[in-house]
Design an enzyme around this catalytic site. Structure first.
Site, mmCIF file in Angstrom:
data_model
loop_
_atom_site.group_PDB
_atom_site.id
_atom_site.type_symbol
_atom_site.label_atom_id
_atom_site.label_comp_id
_atom_site.label_asym_id
_atom_site.label_seq_id
_atom_site.Cartn_x
_atom_site.Cartn_y
_atom_site.Cartn_z
ATOM 1 N N CYS A 1 -6.049 13.751 -2.552
ATOM 2 C CA CYS A 1 -6.754 12.740 -1.705
ATOM 3 C C CYS A 1 -7.460 13.391 -0.349
ATOM 4 C CB CYS A 1 -6.174 11.521 -1.241
ATOM 5 S SG CYS A 1 -7.171 10.001 -0.814
ATOM 6 N N ARG B 1 -12.767 0.423 0.989
ATOM 7 C CA ARG B 1 -11.774 1.190 0.435
ATOM 8 C C ARG B 1 -11.424 0.849 -1.082
ATOM 9 N NH1 ARG B 1 -9.600 4.085 4.308
ATOM 10 N NH2 ARG B 1 -7.883 4.875 3.043
ATOM 11 N N HIS C 1 -2.263 9.089 -5.786
ATOM 12 C CA HIS C 1 -1.074 9.324 -5.053
ATOM 13 C C HIS C 1 0.179 8.637 -6.027
ATOM 14 C CE1 HIS C 1 -2.725 10.029 -1.099
ATOM 15 N NE2 HIS C 1 -3.596 9.203 -1.344
HETATM 16 N N1 GLN Z 1 -8.558 9.514 4.944
HETATM 17 C C1 GLN Z 1 -9.226 9.698 3.619
HETATM 18 C C2 GLN Z 1 -10.045 8.511 3.127
HETATM 19 O O1 GLN Z 1 -9.771 7.620 3.492
HETATM 20 C C3 GLN Z 1 -7.982 10.107 2.803
HETATM 21 C C4 GLN Z 1 -7.190 9.040 2.674
HETATM 22 C C5 GLN Z 1 -5.803 9.495 1.531
HETATM 23 O O2 GLN Z 1 -5.605 10.603 1.654
HETATM 24 N N2 GLN Z 1 -5.336 8.540 1.005
HETATM 25 O O3 GLN Z 1 -10.825 8.794 2.439
#
Ligand code: GLN
Length: 243
Positions: free
Chosen positions: A93, A127, A192
């Site tokens: 990520c 998101r 993750h």
């Molecule tokens: N901050 C980055 C995003 O929002 C990565 C997020 C993460 O590592 N889960 O895309």
């Protein structure tokens, strides 16, 4: 012969148990009596990446990425040399995003990436959050990866291969059905969970590649992966409405 692992920015990049990837990699080595040494590298710590056999980089919020990006840029020379020489890397990520050209955050700020891989990331309006299934084919190994994603960034690949194809979830950008990316021995994913415990085939491929780079054509002794496979299957069945 010891496998040396570098865990980069464990204090800053460690979302949703990402540190568990280092533990899973190390444990599957130790179950085969392969000694492992883990070195944590944080902001300002000195490191020669050529000295390592496996490098792990976790995920982090926009704030954390902003905090470590400058330190990481200073390391581009040694990291590029090691990657071009076949260093085995798993980046998740936020870490994945910063191996590319850049990550443009929701406020328009552009965090420069290391440019080690040809992809870029633009923040989306929403998101991508939830459980994910990915069908992957890596070095002739076909496997179904499962994990969890939570990212605002949308990553687009410039001609480099993805890690796999999205069966359920968002993946790189929620549109082109790609997930993750692969360049030489660098494996990137938005998953993750942590990723490796429920995906032993990927873990064993990373170990095998690390051994091969050390000149060890080591055929890894199979382990009893009953738990791992049942956990993977249970999650996939639930997401696909089979259970
Ligand atoms: N901050 C980055 C995003 O929002 C990565 C997020 C993460 O590592 N889960 O895309």
């Amino acid at each position: 012969m010891t496998i040396t692992v570098c865990h980069l920015y464990p204090d800053l990049l460690n979302l949703y148990g990402d540190r568990g990837n280092v533990m899973a990699f190390a444990q599957r080595c130790r179950w085969r009596n392969i000694p492992v040494r883990i070195k944590e590298i944080n902001l300002g710590d000195r490191a020669q990446f050529e000295d390592f056999d496996f490098l792990f980089l976790g995920g982090g919020s926009d704030r954390e990425q902003g905090l470590m990006a400058g330190d990481m840029i200073n390391r581009v020379g040694s990291l590029r040399t090691a990657v071009e020489d076949g260093l085995v890397v798993l980046a998740i990520c936020g870490g994945y995003q910063l191996l590319g050209q850049y990550y443009r955050m929701p406020d328009g700020t552009k965090i420069p990436g290391l440019g080690l891989m040809d992809h870029y990331t633009e923040a989306g309006d929403t998101r991508l959050i939830g459980n994910v299934i990915v069908d992957a084919e890596m070095d002739g190994i076909k496997t179904r990866l499962v994990g969890f994603e939570n990212h605002g960034g949308r990553t687009f690949l410039n001609g480099i291969p993805p890690l796999g194809r999205v069966v359920h979830g968002g993946g790189n950008n929620g549109t082109d059905k790609t997930e993750g990316a692969r360049y030489k021995n660098v494996f990137c994913s938005y998953l993750h969970g942590p990723l490796l415990p429920k995906n032993p085939a990927l873990t064993d491929l990373l170990i095998t590649l690390a051994l091969q780079r050390k000149g060890q054509e080591h055929h890894l002794e199979p382990l009893d992966d009953g738990f791992e496979q049942r956990a993977n299957q249970a999650m996939a069945d639930r997401l696909l409405g089979k259970k």
